[in-house]
Design an enzyme around this catalytic site. Structure first.
Site, PDB file in Angstrom:
ATOM      1  N   GLU B  29       6.576 -13.868   0.129  1.00 49.60           N
ATOM      2  CA  GLU B  29       5.997 -13.720   1.464  1.00 49.60           C
ATOM      3  C   GLU B  29       4.551 -14.194   1.446  1.00 49.60           C
ATOM      4  O   GLU B  29       3.748 -13.703   0.646  1.00 49.60           O
ATOM      5  CB  GLU B  29       6.087 -12.249   1.895  1.00 49.60           C
ATOM      6  CG  GLU B  29       7.530 -11.781   2.053  1.00 49.60           C
ATOM      7  CD  GLU B  29       7.719 -10.274   1.856  1.00 49.60           C
ATOM      8  OE1 GLU B  29       6.725  -9.535   1.810  1.00 49.60           O
ATOM      9  OE2 GLU B  29       8.880  -9.853   1.740  1.00 49.60           O
ATOM     10  N   SER B  59      12.077 -10.419   3.193  1.00 48.09           N
ATOM     11  CA  SER B  59      13.440 -10.089   2.758  1.00 48.09           C
ATOM     12  C   SER B  59      13.429  -9.916   1.244  1.00 48.09           C
ATOM     13  O   SER B  59      13.940 -10.753   0.503  1.00 48.09           O
ATOM     14  CB  SER B  59      14.407 -11.229   3.129  1.00 48.09           C
ATOM     15  OG  SER B  59      14.334 -11.554   4.500  1.00 48.09           O
ATOM     16  N   GLU B  60      12.835  -8.821   0.784  1.00 47.64           N
ATOM     17  CA  GLU B  60      12.625  -8.676  -0.658  1.00 47.64           C
ATOM     18  C   GLU B  60      13.889  -8.793  -1.492  1.00 47.64           C
ATOM     19  O   GLU B  60      13.889  -9.481  -2.525  1.00 47.64           O
ATOM     20  CB  GLU B  60      11.886  -7.366  -0.969  1.00 47.64           C
ATOM     21  CG  GLU B  60      10.410  -7.378  -0.605  1.00 47.64           C
ATOM     22  CD  GLU B  60      10.145  -6.971   0.848  1.00 47.64           C
ATOM     23  OE1 GLU B  60      11.119  -6.642   1.547  1.00 47.64           O
ATOM     24  OE2 GLU B  60       8.979  -6.984   1.259  1.00 47.64           O
ATOM     25  N   ASP B  85       5.020  -1.501  -4.938  1.00 52.61           N
ATOM     26  CA  ASP B  85       5.654  -0.397  -4.209  1.00 52.61           C
ATOM     27  C   ASP B  85       6.955  -0.826  -3.529  1.00 52.61           C
ATOM     28  O   ASP B  85       7.787   0.015  -3.209  1.00 52.61           O
ATOM     29  CB  ASP B  85       4.692   0.117  -3.132  1.00 52.61           C
ATOM     30  CG  ASP B  85       3.319   0.417  -3.684  1.00 52.61           C
ATOM     31  OD1 ASP B  85       2.966   1.596  -3.772  1.00 52.61           O
ATOM     32  OD2 ASP B  85       2.601  -0.533  -4.055  1.00 52.61           O
ATOM     33  N   ILE B  87       9.213  -2.490  -4.900  1.00 55.77           N
ATOM     34  CA  ILE B  87      10.192  -2.787  -5.942  1.00 55.77           C
ATOM     35  C   ILE B  87      11.489  -2.021  -5.701  1.00 55.77           C
ATOM     36  O   ILE B  87      12.569  -2.476  -6.078  1.00 55.77           O
ATOM     37  CB  ILE B  87       9.597  -2.483  -7.337  1.00 55.77           C
ATOM     38  CG1 ILE B  87      10.286  -3.328  -8.403  1.00 55.77           C
ATOM     39  CG2 ILE B  87       9.667  -1.004  -7.683  1.00 55.77           C
ATOM     40  CD1 ILE B  87       9.564  -3.343  -9.732  1.00 55.77           C
ATOM     41  N   HIS B 129       1.424   1.728  -0.893  1.00 57.86           N
ATOM     42  CA  HIS B 129       0.828   0.450  -1.310  1.00 57.86           C
ATOM     43  C   HIS B 129      -0.175   0.605  -2.453  1.00 57.86           C
ATOM     44  O   HIS B 129      -1.058  -0.234  -2.618  1.00 57.86           O
ATOM     45  CB  HIS B 129       0.115  -0.223  -0.131  1.00 57.86           C
ATOM     46  CG  HIS B 129       1.028  -0.703   0.955  1.00 57.86           C
ATOM     47  ND1 HIS B 129       1.621   0.143   1.848  1.00 57.86           N
ATOM     48  CD2 HIS B 129       1.458  -1.952   1.288  1.00 57.86           C
ATOM     49  CE1 HIS B 129       2.364  -0.552   2.696  1.00 57.86           C
ATOM     50  NE2 HIS B 129       2.294  -1.829   2.372  1.00 57.86           N
TER      51      HIS B 129
END
Lengths: 361, 324
Positions: B29, B59-60, B85, B87, B129
């Site tokens: 991103e 869209s991790e 965070d 993950i 975060h």
């Protein structure tokens, strides 16, 4: 841009009036007069003006305080998008839940949450809504059924679906107003939630605040299909595009969507075409878009200016009356800033409170 | 020698590696035109092109999943996760796919990718975060884990990560990006997987990594002023873990302190303390001491935030009590 509500299911309500989207302007750059625009009453117009002005002035002050170092961390301003949350709130009723992402200050103010508590949370003080622990993105009000900002993009969509499930399970007559952005609309859990919401016909209205940019990436650069109102099509969820800069259209579409959800017909998607005037957050200089683009939105589509002009031309109030409202709003914001500047820092013992309920209780 | 920042060192490492190896591309991103949320990839798109610096949707799971797929077919992707965070959103891709593929396929194929991310406190970024989640990664066999504490390591560990046959999770610290150091990048770096002894002393061994190296070095300087000499070990990579260096130094001195910014319970410090206690027991004069983050979420309030992680003063006081 498409402007029809293609997959609206039967029984929602009458077909909405054809809408001009933000892209449709005349050669002169002004939108044509819209005689078929939905009307608000005098009281509604004045209410909308005041609420939007409160959000605008509050956010401007928050931006200043960030610049002065009084607010740290993240701060995402809602300036430009005021009509969305205001129009939706006007169409909702007591007890309806709302939940959103990190651009959440406006949602709290319109829900009637004390501006002092919101601002003091931005400054991370003990008197803040989350005792200084949450900050800009993490505030909550049980009393106002506001279930928070969220720092994880799209995470509120599954939570908002759960809020709707609870209403249905308990047989309550409320709906979940679940807000997210164009950026979040590409997260997987959004679609898992859509499927469940329709499968179980949950009373949820998904409000996509499409402000054109997910941080620095434009909708076109991130989305294969940019008509976000149709993102529920494969789950048979009706959706429509709405001029999110005009509180009348927001209110009208929200009333239709909320009635649909409340009547047991399941979820509804509203894509609000809106715009943020400032960067994504305070650290974003917003170099990915032109000054002209921002200026055009401000001068031709400003949600507050639109209401103001209507109020004056309809003689709902005089210039002096509006100045008085402005004065009152400024006083509220000044007081919130003073409160947030002078409120005490949290005590270090707060590190260990609220992690879990103490054993034995 | 040149004075550069941690951020610039990372950018330079990506640049140099990408010039040498065409199979490397960056996806994530805001990594392209925007230049990264923390500015690490700024300008790289102009030099290397948009086909090698790919701006993705938010869209991790798909970012990490796609990187794994590309790596399986011989590419060397650098997938950026804006905050460690997030993950949790990619834990299946990382824990069940990237970490397991080599093993499950009997060694026929690997996942030579780098997941670049950043963590830690210091910017009032709040509970979602600011975390230090390295234990999630270290707890998963199959994943390599690098956490640079210095400008030189920011460069060298990233370069080395981009030559590894297995997935490397590379966690930067958000409060180190602006740190400047004089470094000679042409100098031969320490080998991958080798801890650095940053300082040597006879009284106590302090083992740490990432930003806490800076705090520990400050504490060790203050302790030296009071006659206490500390050895400081910067682990640099947590997988591989250079326990040999830890053992060697602890056995010389007999007192060990482990410092980590992550929460205390079940953290990296707990693992190290357990292992030192088991393997160096006969040499220890005192129980191993852990200094770590409080077992609480991170607050946005600057006071609570600073209060939730070890400070140089806390390290100094704790070591004083141990040695005195």
């Amino acid at each position: 841009m498409a402007k029809k509500a293609a997959t609206r299911k039967s029984g929602a309500s009458k077909t909405p009036p054809a809408k001009k989207t933000l892209a449709s302007k005349t050669a002169a750059g002004r939108r044509p007069a819209r005689s078929n625009a939905p009307a608000l009453t005098k009281e509604e117009e004045l209410y909308a003006y005041r609420e939007m002005l409160l959000i605008r002035r509050f956010e401007e002050k928050a931006g200043q305080m960030y610049g002065m170092g009084l607010i740290g961390g993240f701060c995402h301003l809602y300036i430009g998008q005021e009509a969305v949350v205001t129009g939706i709130h006007m169409a909702s009723k007591e007890g309806d839940a709302s939940i959103t992402g990190y651009r959440d200050h406006g949602h709290m103010l319109v829900a009637g949450i004390d501006p002092n508590g919101v601002m003091a949370e931005l400054t991370g003080r003990a008197s803040g809504l989350s005792k200084g622990k949450g900050g800009s993105m993490h505030m909550f009000s049980k009393e106002k059924n506001f279930y928070g900002g969220n720092g994880i993009v799209g995470a509120q969509v599954s939570l908002g679906t759960g809020l709707a499930f609870a209403y249905k399970y308990r047989g309550e007559d409320n709906v979940s107003l679940t807000y997210f952005g164009d950026g979040a609309s590409n997260q997987g859990q959004v679609y898992e939630s859509f499927n469940m919401a329709k499968l179980w016909d949950l009373p949820v209205v998904y409000i996509i605040e499409n402000n054109k940019y997910a941080m620095g990436t434009s909708l076109e650069r991130a989305s294969a299909m940019t008509d976000l109102s149709q993102r529920g099509a494969s789950f048979d969820i009706p959706g429509e595009k709405v001029d999110g800069m005009d509180v009348r259209y927001v209110h009208e579409a929200a009333a239709r969507a909320i009635a649909h959800a409340r009547s047991g017909k399941g979820p509804y998607i509203l894509e609000m075409l809106t715009y943020r005037y400032r960067g994504h957050s305070m650290s974003d200089p917003a170099k990915y878009r032109s000054k002209d683009e921002v200026q055009t939105m401000r001068s031709e589509h400003d949600p507050i200016e639109q209401v103001k002009q209507r109020i004056l031309s309809e003689k709902h109030a005089s210039e002096d009356d509006l100045k008085q409202i402005e004065k009152e709003v400024r006083a509220i914001v000044t007081q919130a800033a003073d409160f947030a500047t002078n409120a005490p820092e949290p005590d270090i013992s707060e590190l260990w409170t609220d992690i879990t309920i103490q054993a034995g209780s | 020698m040149a004075e550069i920042t941690y951020r610039e060192a990372l950018r330079l490492a990506l640049h140099d590696a990408m010039v040498e190896d065409e199979s490397i591309f960056v996806l994530g991103e805001e990594v392209g035109r925007y230049g990264g949320a923390y500015g690490v990839t700024k300008g790289l798109i102009d030099k290397l092109g948009p086909e090698r610096l790919l701006d993705t949707p938010i869209s991790e799971p798909a970012i990490i999943g796609a990187a794994i797929g590309a790596a399986m077919s011989g590419m060397r992707p650098v997938a950026e996760l804006m905050y460690v965070d997030f993950i949790g959103m990619t834990m299946d891709q990382l824990g069940n796919q990237a970490a397991k593929i080599r093993y499950m396929f009997g060694g026929q194929i690997g996942v030579p990718m780098v997941l670049r991310t950043q963590g830690g406190t210091g910017r009032s970024a709040g509970a979602q975060h600011s975390q230090s989640l390295e234990a999630f990664v270290m707890h998963t066999p199959g994943l390599r884990l690098a956490m640079p504490a210095t400008v030189g390591d920011a460069y060298h560990l990233l370069r080395q990560s981009l030559t590894k046959p297995d997935p490397v999770v590379f966690i930067e610290h958000k409060s180190l990006y602006a740190m400047k150091e004089d470094v000679d990048l042409a100098e031969e770096p320490l080998p991958w997987g080798k801890a650095a002894v940053r300082r040597r002393g006879k009284d106590v061994v302090i083992i740490t990594y990432s930003r806490q190296v800076q705090f520990v070095m400050r504490a060790a300087g203050a302790l030296a002023g009071q006659g206490i000499e500390a050895t400081v070990i910067d682990l640099r990579t947590l997988n591989p873990l250079d326990f040999e260096t830890v053992r060697e130094e602890v056995e010389k001195v007999g007192k060990a302190v482990v410092v980590s910014e992550a929460v205390l319970t079940c953290g990296v410090a707990a693992e190290l303390a357990a292992r030192i206690s088991e393997e160096c027991f006969d040499y220890l004069t005192d129980p191993v001491v852990r200094i770590a983050g409080e077992d609480c979420p991170i607050s946005v309030s600057a006071e609570l935030e600073a209060g939730s992680i070890p400070s140089a003063e806390l390290i100094e006081e704790t070591v004083m009590r141990l040695v005195a």
